[in-house]
Design a protein around this motif. Structure first.
Motif, short mmCIF file in Angstrom:
data_model
loop_
_atom_site.label_atom_id
_atom_site.label_comp_id
_atom_site.label_asym_id
_atom_site.label_seq_id
_atom_site.Cartn_x
_atom_site.Cartn_y
_atom_site.Cartn_z
N ARG A 1 52.02 -35.79 12.75
CA ARG A 1 51.29 -37.02 13.11
C ARG A 1 49.93 -37.09 12.43
O ARG A 1 49.45 -38.19 12.12
CB ARG A 1 51.15 -37.11 14.63
CG ARG A 1 50.41 -35.95 15.29
CD ARG A 1 50.41 -36.11 16.81
NE ARG A 1 49.71 -35.01 17.47
CZ ARG A 1 50.27 -33.86 17.79
NH1 ARG A 1 51.54 -33.64 17.52
NH2 ARG A 1 49.58 -32.91 18.41
N SER A 2 49.26 -35.95 12.18
CA SER A 2 47.96 -35.99 11.51
C SER A 2 48.10 -36.48 10.07
O SER A 2 47.26 -37.23 9.57
CB SER A 2 47.32 -34.60 11.53
OG SER A 2 47.00 -34.21 12.86
N LEU B 1 48.52 -40.13 10.25
CA LEU B 1 47.23 -40.75 10.54
C LEU B 1 46.44 -40.99 9.26
O LEU B 1 45.90 -42.08 9.02
CB LEU B 1 46.43 -39.88 11.51
CG LEU B 1 44.97 -40.26 11.73
CD1 LEU B 1 44.87 -41.61 12.42
CD2 LEU B 1 44.24 -39.20 12.55
N CYS C 1 47.91 -43.80 7.25
CA CYS C 1 47.52 -45.11 7.78
C CYS C 1 46.09 -45.45 7.40
O CYS C 1 45.79 -46.61 7.04
CB CYS C 1 47.67 -45.11 9.30
SG CYS C 1 49.38 -45.05 9.89
N GLU D 1 37.80 -35.68 14.59
CA GLU D 1 38.95 -34.78 14.49
C GLU D 1 38.53 -33.34 14.73
O GLU D 1 37.35 -33.03 14.93
CB GLU D 1 39.63 -34.92 13.13
CG GLU D 1 38.68 -34.85 11.96
CD GLU D 1 39.27 -35.45 10.70
OE1 GLU D 1 40.48 -35.58 10.61
OE2 GLU D 1 38.48 -35.78 9.78
N ALA E 1 39.18 -43.62 13.97
CA ALA E 1 40.37 -42.82 14.19
C ALA E 1 40.03 -41.62 15.06
O ALA E 1 38.95 -41.03 14.92
CB ALA E 1 40.96 -42.34 12.85
N ASP F 1 41.81 -38.05 16.07
CA ASP F 1 42.92 -37.12 15.90
C ASP F 1 43.05 -36.26 17.14
O ASP F 1 42.36 -35.27 17.30
CB ASP F 1 42.70 -36.24 14.66
CG ASP F 1 43.97 -35.52 14.24
OD1 ASP F 1 44.99 -35.67 14.95
OD2 ASP F 1 43.95 -34.82 13.23
N VAL G 1 42.90 -46.10 15.76
CA VAL G 1 44.15 -45.40 15.45
C VAL G 1 44.00 -43.97 15.97
O VAL G 1 43.05 -43.28 15.60
CB VAL G 1 44.45 -45.37 13.93
CG1 VAL G 1 45.81 -44.74 13.67
CG2 VAL G 1 44.39 -46.78 13.35
N THR H 1 46.05 -40.23 17.68
CA THR H 1 47.28 -39.42 17.78
C THR H 1 47.34 -38.76 19.15
O THR H 1 46.32 -38.57 19.82
CB THR H 1 47.31 -38.33 16.71
OG1 THR H 1 46.27 -37.38 16.96
CG2 THR H 1 47.13 -38.91 15.32
#
Length: 690
Positions: free
Chosen positions: A442-443, A446, A449, A464, A502, A504, A526, A528
């Motif tokens: 998923r990272s 990310l 994206c 993150e 974002a 993470d 965005v 995760t």
């Protein structure tokens, strides 16, 4: 000569800066040519009468040297001198000014480097001059100090060996420091033999390169020679040259003198392994092979070899598990752990100690990560440990920090899903969740994206974990750095006025509420989280106590993914297993499209090589689904509603991948949650666009 030494010093500093991953300092004050003073000529700062401030006061009894100054200015610059440096100074091999200069170079390196190592590199001091100088200091120089100053042993390894020696002494055991260093693989035996030869003044011999005198060996027997760790080589000037692995062992020396006379032995030094191999060759037999696992003689080389092996195999984690029979080295390749080999259990203390030294921050604080470079690849290594029955279990996770973020087209999603994902990313606000189990990629998605969102008119901010990949043009914030609270880190990220922010890993109520609140306030977020599928990700966020109506208005979509092992192209054959036949019947597909790998050299007989992603995109834009979220609908009802609305589940995308021969159907059945209804394969392929 001054310019030559300055060039050498600059090269030393440049290499050290490159190892630390930053450019060498360009300040003129770093290594000016004029600072190389007193090299067999006048000039530079000393001749010009420039006064340098005193840097530090030496400890009592510590030998110091001072830089030269003119008659009107006597300000001195002091540099502590070790055993080898003291010997070189007393023998006139180096001058006080050269010694002080090498000390300044070492201070600017930023890493620990033996002073003699710098003297040898900058001023080209050869081994012959070193041996002559040490003749005068041999009685005052300890072996451990010599090993450290020669650069053969790290100071922390010497301290570890001395600690082991003290513990053994308290239990009534007495072993010399060299024996402990070899047994715990803290130093290469060749380097120890070289240092012993310098320390004791004995010649260094190579028994494997010279013919042995069988008559001399017969006077003691080969077994006695092997037991005491020595071998007689030849007669020279009325004496027998005997190569000892440990010339300070009184039993070995007594045995040699008993055979050849008290004055008939000329001692020399050789590696124990070379002595055994020479005796075995003389007896017409092969020396016992050393265990493959212990081939690197030092812990530093061993760890580098393990990390390089894992990076070469594209492993994401290394497991070092102490057991009764040794340390099991296991690599997680393509999501599955496999045992590579077993290391000697005696390596465990030194290996753990070395890892902790690597995880020490520049300010001396303890951290959980370090950087390793393998060729052109730079990896962040994150360490976790816990105590188990036979020692400390170590897990090292590898992250390629230098990798360029992949594009959305490269993540492996179906064309139809990619179109829907791009539409979701184009929304001006709302929360997009990216979910997968741990290690599910998923990272990486990310960053793909964010790469799609990046542009000249877009400001990005990323919050993150430590060691994350660098993202060009984004403001990146590390969670938990310097014990900073998450709320403070999040506020610093928002202060950068980002168009897209974002996060993470949503892993706490605080991070969940921060992400939802930012999205509800009109920002594009965005994030995760760890979950099995898309509905599971929504339920996990809701489980953190986020207000359901607020979550329903802020959440725009959930992209779930998993990584499955890809079938090896070299050994792929039609899958005739019972699982494949069962799914062919369920999917109304009688032709047998599924493939499976049967093992080959390319895939190390596993049948798999690499990994492929399967995806599921759950849109929350529908008013009915927003109402279900606000009314606390269950996970089962949400999954049923999603399937009824035409969402392709992870399982169905996996089936489509298997039908194309990318993954095995057995892997799909084992790793993915089953679908709620029984769509045919033709319908699944039509919905995915694969």
């Amino acid at each position: 000569m001054r310019a030559h030494a300055a060039r050498r010093a600059r090269r030393v500093l440049a290499r050290a800066a490159a190892r630390r991953g930053r450019s060498p300092c360009r300040r003129r004050a770093l290594i000016p040519s004029s600072c190389v003073c007193g090299f067999a000529r006048t000039g530079g700062a000393a001749a010009q009468g420039v006064s340098r401030p005193q840097r530090r006061v030496p400890a009592d009894g510590e030998l110091c040297v001072a830089t030269a100054t003119n008659a009107t200015n006597t300000a001195a610059e002091h540099a502590p001198v070790g055993g080898i440096s003291r010997a070189l100074l007393d023998a006139g091999v180096v001058t006080p000014e050269q010694l002080a200069y090498a000390e300044r170079v070492r201070a600017k390196l930023g890493v620990e480097r033996p002073l003699f190592d710098l003297l040898r590199e900058i001023f080209s001091i050869g081994d012959a001059r070193l041996r002559d100088a040490l003749e005068r200091q041999r009685d005052r120089l300890k072996l451990g100090e010599l090993l450290v100053e020669l650069g053969y042993l790290r100071q922390e390894f010497l301290e570890l060996a001395l600690s082991i020696q003290r513990d053994e002494k308290s239990k009534g055991e007495r072993r010399r420091i060299g024996e402990i260093l070899i047994d715990h693989h803290l130093i290469d035996e060749t380097k120890l033999a070289e240092a012993l030869a310098i320390h004791l003044g004995f010649p260094l011999e190579a028994p494997g390169l010279v013919p042995l005198d069988a008559a001399l060996v017969a006077e003691l027997s080969a077994d006695a020679c092997e037991r005491h760790g020595f071998v007689p080589l030849r007669r020279h000037e009325g004496r027998v040259v005997v190569a000892f692995s440990d010339p300070m062992d009184p039993d070995a020396v007594a045995a040699a003198r008993a055979a050849f006379g008290a004055d008939g032995v000329a001692p020399a030094i050789a590696e124990r392994a070379a002595i055994r191999a020479a005796l075995a060759r003389l007896a017409g037999r092969q020396a016992p092979a050393a265990p493959v696992a212990a081939s690197p003689s030092t812990v530093v080389d061993l760890l580098d070899e393990i990390l390089d092996e894992a990076i070469g195999a594209a492993a994401c984690a290394i497991h070092l598990e102490p057991r009764a029979d040794g340390i099991a080295l296991r690599l997680r390749e393509d999501g599955v752990l496999s045992t590579r080999r077993v290391l000697p259990l005696s390596l465990a203390p030194a290996l753990v100690h070395h890892l902790r030294v690597l995880c020490r921050g520049e300010d001396g604080s303890d951290v959980t990560h370090f950087v390793h470079r393998s060729g052109a690849q730079t990896c962040e290594v994150r360490m976790a440990s816990c105590a188990i029955a036979h020692g400390e279990r170590i897990v090292l996770r590898l992250l390629d920090v230098g990798a360029t973020p992949a594009s959305l087209d490269a993540i492996g999603a179906s064309p139809l899903l990619l179109g829907r994902l791009r539409a979701e990313l184009s929304r001006p606000s709302g929360l997009l969740l990216l979910a997968s189990p741990p290690g599910g990629g998923r990272s990486a998605t990310l960053h793909a994206c964010l790469a799609a969102l990046a542009g000249a008119n877009t400001a990005l901010a990323i919050v993150e974990s430590p060691g994350a990949r660098r993202f060009e043009g984004a403001a990146q914030f590390v969670r938990g750095r310097d014990r900073e609270r998450f709320a403070d880190t999040w506020l610093r990220a928002l202060a950068q006025d980002p168009d897209v922010i974002a996060l993470d890993e949503i892993d706490s109520p605080e991070s969940a509420q921060a992400a939802v609140a930012a999205a509800a306030a009109g920002r594009r977020v965005v994030a995760t989280c760890a979950a099995e599928d898309a509905v599971g990700a929504y339920l996990r966020i809701a489980g953190f106590g986020v207000d359901r109506p607020l979550l329903a208005s802020a959440l725009g979509g959930v992209l779930a993914q998993q990584l499955l092992r890809r079938v090896c192209d070299t050994c792929a054959q039609p899958d005739v297993s019972r699982t494949a036949r069962r799914f062919e019947q369920m999917l109304l597909e009688p032709d047998g499209r599924f493939l499976a790998g049967h093992g080959c050299a390319e895939c190390r007989t596993t049948g798999f090589r690499g990994r492929a992603g399967v995806f599921e995109l759950l849109g929350i834009g529908d008013d009915e689904r927003r109402r279900w979220i606000a009314e606390h609908a269950s996970g089962d009802s949400l999954r049923a509603a999603s399937v009824a609305a035409g969402v392709v589940t992870l399982f169905e995308d996996g089936v489509a991948r298997a039908a194309r021969g990318h993954v095995s159907i057995a892997e799909v059945a084992r790793r993915l949650p089953p679908a709620a209804d029984g769509r045919s394969l033709a319908e699944i392929l039509g919905r995915t666009g694969r």
